[in-house]
Scaffold this active site. Structure first.
Site, PDB file in Angstrom:
ATOM      1  N   ASN A  12       0.824  -1.215   0.000  1.00 28.20           N
ATOM      2  CA  ASN A  12       0.000   0.000   0.000  1.00 28.20           C
ATOM      3  C   ASN A  12       0.854   1.259   0.000  1.00 28.20           C
ATOM      4  O   ASN A  12       0.420   2.307  -0.449  1.00 28.20           O
ATOM      5  CB  ASN A  12      -0.908   0.010   1.235  1.00 28.20           C
TER       6      ASN A  12
ATOM      7  N   GLN B  76      -8.344   5.253   1.760  1.00 26.71           N
ATOM      8  CA  GLN B  76      -7.623   4.569   0.680  1.00 26.71           C
ATOM      9  C   GLN B  76      -6.655   5.458  -0.079  1.00 26.71           C
ATOM     10  O   GLN B  76      -5.739   4.958  -0.729  1.00 26.71           O
ATOM     11  CB  GLN B  76      -8.645   3.904  -0.249  1.00 26.71           C
TER      12      GLN B  76
ATOM     13  N   ASP C 137       1.769   6.995   0.141  1.00 22.17           N
ATOM     14  CA  ASP C 137       0.691   6.108  -0.303  1.00 22.17           C
ATOM     15  C   ASP C 137       0.711   5.896  -1.820  1.00 22.17           C
ATOM     16  O   ASP C 137       0.538   6.836  -2.605  1.00 22.17           O
ATOM     17  CB  ASP C 137      -0.649   6.728   0.122  1.00 22.17           C
TER      18      ASP C 137
ATOM     19  N   ASP D  82      -0.764  -6.653   3.583  1.00 25.76           N
ATOM     20  CA  ASP D  82      -0.700  -5.653   4.644  1.00 25.76           C
ATOM     21  C   ASP D  82      -1.556  -4.438   4.266  1.00 25.76           C
ATOM     22  O   ASP D  82      -1.555  -4.007   3.109  1.00 25.76           O
ATOM     23  CB  ASP D  82       0.771  -5.221   4.825  1.00 25.76           C
TER      24      ASP D  82
ATOM     25  N   HIS E  53      -6.587  -0.185   3.090  1.00 27.36           N
ATOM     26  CA  HIS E  53      -6.159   1.110   2.565  1.00 27.36           C
ATOM     27  C   HIS E  53      -5.949   1.102   1.058  1.00 27.36           C
ATOM     28  O   HIS E  53      -5.447   2.060   0.484  1.00 27.36           O
ATOM     29  CB  HIS E  53      -4.910   1.579   3.326  1.00 27.36           C
TER      30      HIS E  53
ATOM     31  N   GLU F  46      -5.564  -8.144   5.105  1.00 25.37           N
ATOM     32  CA  GLU F  46      -5.678  -7.624   6.463  1.00 25.37           C
ATOM     33  C   GLU F  46      -6.629  -6.430   6.430  1.00 25.37           C
ATOM     34  O   GLU F  46      -6.264  -5.340   5.987  1.00 25.37           O
ATOM     35  CB  GLU F  46      -4.293  -7.185   6.970  1.00 25.37           C
TER      36      GLU F  46
END
Ligand code: LAG
Ligand code: CA
Length: 493
Positions: A138, A188, A197, A227, A231, A253
């Site tokens: 992510n 996100q 990000d 992971d 997001h 997750e």
């Protein structure tokens, strides 16, 4: 995943450690022998089909230590998989969480070299244990810049040869970070506590991520923990894993937050998910002692085959969202309940003692030292930094779970804070949630007649401890523990 791991491993037959090894010995079908019938209490146990299911997260264990654990402990005790800490290059530092700040996709980290990683995968596979890598996709690092542990220089949104500023999201919150978990776009597209990000919707970014995961697959890994999946839009996760060869195990997750716009169910199209709500519900049940309720716990509408259950992980043990080793007998009872019930694929946990939530494990020149497990303690009085390897104390139960497979609970018995049930006709477990009184029920069971050992404390059965006769068995269970019988842990006489 229970089913998939099972199918892949179907066909492995295991004799219990004490089963007779000589086919054709007296008592074999076709050679009836009156003498044998008179001198033994039961027929010799049949070979048992084992379906590996139980896994373990070995948090911050280096590759060499995991290889050894696969060979010595996990393989021989029918563990199905090991979940690693992240393998890619990351920022320098003493804290454990440097693992979660990627700097490049080179497989070179404080946990070991690429060659050590490959040797670990081979050792685990040789022991029949699958390897699940922790994929941090992510985001990249959160710090302003520096040099990664494999020598790669970077600044906050510039990773030469890999990503430039255009590959990262920009975000409208004042801090640039996620501030409101009720806002899907923030969750996100904004930064998770300062971590740069990635634009996971963009073809170029996806290609880099797919390249990284493909590289790990080429080294033999069997699947990925995704992971921070919450997001990334579920569609992005689906597209990325959909571009991978083979059919790797995918465990997203996605921490369930009530009322939040993004839920674990949204990610079932990409694969499986971790069952955070299961861990929280068990943590709610155990202190009150009403252990019977564990049989009914589900994680929202996540089906059993797609749920990876756990009692704690590296995050929840730090933020105290779940029970942890510090909860002593309550933690033990919770692990027993997870292993006993048929919901989900159970994932045990091995980490280290801590008081400071940021403290990492010992390193020498940026390389994590080999694991030396502390002696298991029931009082949880470990020194900070000592390796807490209580997954090893469930070795007999990992075999028990492999023996009972998917069999449903039967003959459910309940009295006060205790519950007992069969799993089909393959196993029985009696668990005592009372913290002061032991129990001694005579239970009705589908288990075949014979002498059984207790998988809670034993991995072998030279002599039986519990006798099943004509569908009845008397078990004794001390406070805050269980007794577990299964067809693979029977004595010959
Ligand atoms: C995860 N799952 O979604 C990991 O399981 C969790 O352990 C990661 O947080 C997180 N998401 C990012 O991958 C961990 C630590 C954080 C740490 C972060 C990055 O729990 O404390 O943040 O990894 O290393 C640290 C500092 C923050 C700082 C950040 C960026 O604690 O204060 O803002 O680094 O520099
Ligand atoms: Ca994101």
């Amino acid at each position: 995943m229970r089913r998939v791991l099972g199918l892949l491993l179907t066909g492995i037959l295991a004799l219990s450690a004490c089963a007779p090894s000589a086919p054709g010995a007296p008592g074999t079908p076709g050679t009836p022998s009156a003498t044998v019938a008179e001198t033994t209490t039961a027929a010799a146990p049949e070979p048992v089909q084992m379906t590996r299911q139980v896994g373990v997260q070995l948090f911050q264990w280096n590759w060499n230590s995991i290889a050894r654990e696969c060979t010595d402990v996990l393989g021989p005790n029918q563990f199905a998989f090991v979940l690693l800490s992240p393998a890619q290059e990351h920022i320098q530092g003493e804290q454990w969480w440097t693992s979660y700040q990627p700097v490049s996709y080179r497989i070179e980290s404080k946990l070991g070299t690429r060659a050590e990683f490959q040797a670990m995968v081979e050792a685990c596979h040789a022991a029949g244990v699958k390897v699940i890598a922790d994929a941090v996709i992510n985001h990249m690092a959160g710090i302003d810049g520096g040099t990664g542990v494999a020598g790669t220089a970077f600044t906050h949104k510039d990773y030469p040869g890999l990503y430039t500023e255009a590959d990262f999201n920009t975000c409208a919150t004042p801090s640039g970070n996620i501030e409101n978990y009720m806002d899907q776009q923030q969750i996100q597209e904004c930064q998770l506590s300062g971590l740069a990000d990635l634009r996971t919707g963009e073809p170029y970014v996806r290609e880099q991520i797919v390249g990284y995961l493909t590289d790990l697959l080429s080294l033999g890994v069997d699947g990925f923990r995704i992971d921070a999946a919450k997001h990334m839009p579920a569609a992005d996760v689906e597209a990325i894993v959909g571009a991978l060869d083979g059919d790797p195990i995918i465990i997203s997750e996605v921490i369930r937050g009530s009322g939040e716009p993004i839920q674990p169910e949204d990610y079932l199209g990409a694969g499986d998910v971790f069952a955070f709500q299961f861990a929280k519900d068990i943590a709610g049940i155990v202190p009150g002692g009403a252990v019977r309720r564990a049989l009914d716990v589900r994680d929202g509408s996540v089906p059993s085959e797609q749920a990876f259950t756990f009692i704690t992980n590296h995050d929840t043990e730090r933020n105290r969202q779940t029970l942890t080793y510090k909860d002593k007998d309550k933690y033990h009872l919770a692990n027993l309940l997870m292993l006993a019930v048929p919901y989900g694929t159970p994932t045990l946990y091995g980490g280290y003692a801590f008081t400071d939530r940021d403290a990492g494990v010992p390193q020498v020149d940026g390389v994590v030292s080999d694991v030396e497990c502390a002696e298991p303690r029931t009082d949880a009085k470990y020194e900070p930094g000592q390796w807490v390897c209580d997954h090893r104390t469930y070795a007999g139960l990992a075999q028990w779970v492999a023996a009972v497979g998917d069999a449903e609970p039967a003959n459910v018995w309940q009295e006060g804070y205790a519950v007992a049930f069969d799993r089909g006709d393959l196993g029985l477990l009696a668990i005592n949630g009372n913290s002061t009184k032991s129990i001694e029920p005579v239970l009705t069971t589908n288990l075949p007649d014979g002498l059984y050992c207790d998988a809670v404390v034993a991995t072998e059965c030279p002599e039986g401890q519990f006798e099943v006769k004509d569908g009845k068995v008397k078990v004794t269970v001390e406070p805050m523990t269980a007794a577990a019988l299964s067809v693979n842990l029977r004595a010959t006489r």
